[in-house]
Design a protein around this motif. Structure first.
Motif, PDB file in Angstrom:
ATOM      1  N   GLU B 245      27.093  10.450  -2.871  1.00  0.00           N
ATOM      2  CA  GLU B 245      27.030  11.868  -2.507  1.00  0.00           C
ATOM      3  C   GLU B 245      27.318  12.767  -3.709  1.00  0.00           C
ATOM      4  N   VAL B 246      28.315  12.416  -4.535  1.00  0.00           N
ATOM      5  CA  VAL B 246      28.622  13.258  -5.709  1.00  0.00           C
ATOM      6  C   VAL B 246      27.483  13.263  -6.707  1.00  0.00           C
ATOM      7  N   ILE B 247      26.794  12.101  -6.805  1.00  0.00           N
ATOM      8  CA  ILE B 247      25.675  12.010  -7.749  1.00  0.00           C
ATOM      9  C   ILE B 247      24.532  12.919  -7.285  1.00  0.00           C
ATOM     10  N   LYS B 248      24.267  12.897  -5.971  1.00  0.00           N
ATOM     11  CA  LYS B 248      23.239  13.774  -5.393  1.00  0.00           C
ATOM     12  C   LYS B 248      23.638  15.240  -5.562  1.00  0.00           C
ATOM     13  N   LYS B 249      24.935  15.510  -5.392  1.00  0.00           N
ATOM     14  CA  LYS B 249      25.438  16.879  -5.527  1.00  0.00           C
ATOM     15  C   LYS B 249      25.225  17.388  -6.953  1.00  0.00           C
ATOM     16  N   ALA B 250      25.563  16.520  -7.923  1.00  0.00           N
ATOM     17  CA  ALA B 250      25.399  16.896  -9.331  1.00  0.00           C
ATOM     18  C   ALA B 250      23.933  17.191  -9.632  1.00  0.00           C
ATOM     19  N   GLU B 251      23.035  16.379  -9.069  1.00  0.00           N
ATOM     20  CA  GLU B 251      21.608  16.585  -9.280  1.00  0.00           C
ATOM     21  C   GLU B 251      21.155  17.908  -8.672  1.00  0.00           C
ATOM     22  N   SER B 252      21.660  18.191  -7.447  1.00  0.00           N
ATOM     23  CA  SER B 252      21.252  19.434  -6.772  1.00  0.00           C
ATOM     24  C   SER B 252      21.809  20.662  -7.504  1.00  0.00           C
ATOM     25  N   MET B 253      22.873  20.467  -8.278  1.00  0.00           N
ATOM     26  CA  MET B 253      23.422  21.574  -9.054  1.00  0.00           C
ATOM     27  C   MET B 253      22.699  21.710 -10.389  1.00  0.00           C
ATOM     28  N   GLY B 254      21.708  20.834 -10.594  1.00  0.00           N
ATOM     29  CA  GLY B 254      20.966  20.862 -11.848  1.00  0.00           C
ATOM     30  C   GLY B 254      21.715  20.241 -13.003  1.00  0.00           C
ATOM     31  N   LYS B 255      22.671  19.365 -12.691  1.00  0.00           N
ATOM     32  CA  LYS B 255      23.454  18.716 -13.753  1.00  0.00           C
ATOM     33  C   LYS B 255      23.424  17.198 -13.597  1.00  0.00           C
ATOM     34  N   PRO B 256      22.253  16.584 -13.717  1.00  0.00           N
ATOM     35  CA  PRO B 256      22.227  15.124 -13.592  1.00  0.00           C
ATOM     36  C   PRO B 256      23.047  14.473 -14.710  1.00  0.00           C
ATOM     37  N   GLY B 257      23.727  13.402 -14.383  1.00  0.00           N
ATOM     38  CA  GLY B 257      24.546  12.715 -15.381  1.00  0.00           C
ATOM     39  C   GLY B 257      25.944  13.279 -15.491  1.00  0.00           C
ATOM     40  N   LEU B 258      26.262  14.258 -14.642  1.00  0.00           N
ATOM     41  CA  LEU B 258      27.605  14.845 -14.640  1.00  0.00           C
ATOM     42  C   LEU B 258      28.653  13.774 -14.313  1.00  0.00           C
ATOM     43  N   VAL B 259      28.299  12.972 -13.323  1.00  0.00           N
ATOM     44  CA  VAL B 259      29.178  11.878 -12.927  1.00  0.00           C
ATOM     45  C   VAL B 259      28.349  10.599 -12.874  1.00  0.00           C
ATOM     46  N   GLU B 260      28.841   9.562 -13.489  1.00  0.00           N
ATOM     47  CA  GLU B 260      28.145   8.276 -13.394  1.00  0.00           C
ATOM     48  C   GLU B 260      29.100   7.244 -12.824  1.00  0.00           C
ATOM     49  N   ILE B 261      28.618   6.468 -11.844  1.00  0.00           N
ATOM     50  CA  ILE B 261      29.481   5.474 -11.208  1.00  0.00           C
ATOM     51  C   ILE B 261      28.797   4.112 -11.245  1.00  0.00           C
ATOM     52  N   TYR B 262      29.480   3.139 -11.808  1.00  0.00           N
ATOM     53  CA  TYR B 262      28.957   1.780 -11.846  1.00  0.00           C
ATOM     54  C   TYR B 262      29.885   0.848 -11.070  1.00  0.00           C
ATOM     55  N   ALA B 263      29.296  -0.176 -10.515  1.00  0.00           N
ATOM     56  CA  ALA B 263      30.095  -1.227  -9.883  1.00  0.00           C
ATOM     57  C   ALA B 263      30.328  -2.299 -10.936  1.00  0.00           C
TER      58      ALA B 263
END
Lengths: 121, 316, 52
Positions: B245-263
């Protein structure tokens, strides 16, 4: 009423081999191992362990049918190894990994057990 | 043959929390197949003891015989010696009836209501012939040797005046694959450890309100805002449920790559909840042992096509 | 079965609990209270069940 007994899922019937081995007729160093009364638990760890062996070109397993309580492991190796050798190696390595894990876990349990005792748990 | 080569891993463990019926630990430097095999074995293949046969001589309760037999089967029994017990199907000291001391434990229950008050028949009324195998709540009450009014045992049936229940039960060793009553695990879960990277440079371009809405976009409390520096910080990485959800949120704010999460694919966080039949740490140890026994059983036997083995080794 | 001498079966009254032996052809009714619902007695044998 006529349901098969649940233990048929994990008890090898008398006169049946636990593991049988069949070479591929067309490809050298390729074979299928049929393991009776096993499932994803064994199939998946053996497959993943085989993938760590650089001499293994292909390793995969399948559960042919949910009501046939067996798995088929297929292995294809380079000429530096053989399917049986790779299979034995994978099982030995997994066994050693579990030996190591058991010791590590027991040591950790006694460490945490003592720490808990000090805190009066 | 190259007997010296080995592709063995050396997994690391760290226990975070450990109680008799619950534990949480980290398992590192192994893969998901091993983590999943351990989880599956804990749920379905670690043996315990449970009531399997019930002989009812008197039952004038409101519950029918089958119903009571089923309820008795589901009562967890202390199974610390189950690994050393025999399965009654391959026990040779009793001829097939599965009622000898090596493969079974006998229980007796006898209760009659003589008063106008309802009588609760509970697991505390089950009398075992072997003190090592008793209902888990009875053992717990015994260990804490105090009477707890909230701990009155597991209810089996209620009797009114004149009703009676009398039976003999045989408990046997079994595994969860056969019937869930033999499963020592209430739940066993593992998750990949999440690794969260915040692009601080990009984060600085956000207004305070944008930061707040980013933090709020996660359904679980993963992020928070530091009240002093007003920076977005990771509060609890493990609260992340891989919902993106945070990754989608960052994208919708026009800031892709704001948060990156890896397993982290070689790190797992396990939670083990036990029914009490086997203590949680012992359950994990037993699972490792059972998995080793299973691996031992799938080894190629010496008589198994040994001549063909040589045929394969032509190259080396 | 000899139809001339039918063996009575003992039932229990659903209301007062009294024993009530009945032969074939009898009216299904408790002799003490007249209640018309009667129950069969439980077997005296020990019965075995699998706890599953």
């Amino acid at each position: 009423m006529n349901a098969p007994d649940r233990y048929e899922r994990f008890v090898v019937p008398e006169g049946t081999k636990k593991v049988s081995y069949e070479r591929d007729t067309k490809i050298v160093n390729a074979a299928s191992f049929t393991v009776e009364r096993e499932d994803h638990t064994i199939g998946n760890i053996v497959r993943m362990q085989l993938h760590r062996d650089p001499n293994v070109l292909f390793a995969g397993y399948k559960l042919p049918h949910p009501l046939q309580y067996k798995i088929v492991v297929r292995i294809h190796t380079t000429s530096h190894s053989s399917p049986t050798q790779a299979y034995n190696q994978a099982i030995n390595d997994l066994d050693k990994e579990l030996d190591y894990l058991k010791d590590a876990f027991e040591a950790e349990v006694s460490r945490v057990g003592q720490a808990n005792q000090h805190q009066g748990f | 043959m190259e007997d010296t080569v080995s592709y063995q891993r050396l997994p690391k463990v760290r226990i975070r929390e450990m109680r008799d019926d619950f534990m949480k630990f980290e398992l590192r430097e192994t893969d998901a197949s091993m983590a999943n095999a351990l989880r599956r074995v804990m749920i379905a293949e670690v043996p315990t003891v449970a009531i399997d046969l019930v002989e009812i001589s008197v039952n004038s309760s409101v519950l029918n015989d089958e119903f009571i037999a089923h309820r008795l089967g589901l009562i967890p029994l202390t199974s610390d010696n189950a690994m050393e017990m025999r399965f009654s199907r391959d026990c040779d000291s009793c001829d097939g009836d599965g009622q000898c001391e090596y493969c079974s434990v006998e229980f007796h229950l006898s209760a009659k209501c003589e008063s106008d008050q309802t009588l609760d028949v509970t697991s505390a009324d089950l009398h075992s012939v072997d003190h090592r195998v008793v209902p888990v709540d009875v053992q717990k009450a015994f260990d804490s040797d105090g009477y707890d009014p909230n701990q009155r045992g597991i209810l089996i049936v209620k009797l009114r005046r004149g009703q009676e229940l009398k039976l003999r039960a045989i408990a046997r060793k079994g595994i969860g694959k056969d019937h869930a009553k033999w499963s020592p695990a209430a739940t066993v879960t593992f998750m990949y450890e999440p690794q969260i990277h915040i692009n601080e440079e990009l984060m600085e371009t956000l207004t305070f309100e944008e930061k707040e809405s980013l933090v709020d976009s996660s359904p679980t409390k993963v992020f928070s805002i530091d009240p002093d520096t007003q920076q977005v910080v990771v509060m609890d990485a493990e609260a992340y449920t891989y919902d993106e959800e945070v990754i989608k949120k960052a994208e919708s704010m026009g800031k892709p790559g704001l948060v990156e999460i890896y397993a982290k694919e070689d790190s797992f966080i396990f939670t083990v909840e036990s029914t009490g039949a086997i203590k949680a740490p012992q359950l994990v140890i037993n699972a490792i042992k059972v998995l080793q026994q299973k691996l031992d059983a799938v080894r190629l036997q010496d008589d198994n096509n040994f001549n063909e083995l040589d045929a394969h080794l032509g190259g080396s | 079965m000899d139809p001339q001498q039918p063996e009575p079966v003992v039932y229990l009254c659903g209301d007062c609990g009294a024993e009530c032996p009945l032969k074939s052809g009898d009216v299904i009714q408790c002799r003490d209270c007249g209640y018309r619902i009667l129950y069969k007695k439980r077997t005296r044998r020990i019965v075995q069940y699998e706890a599953r």
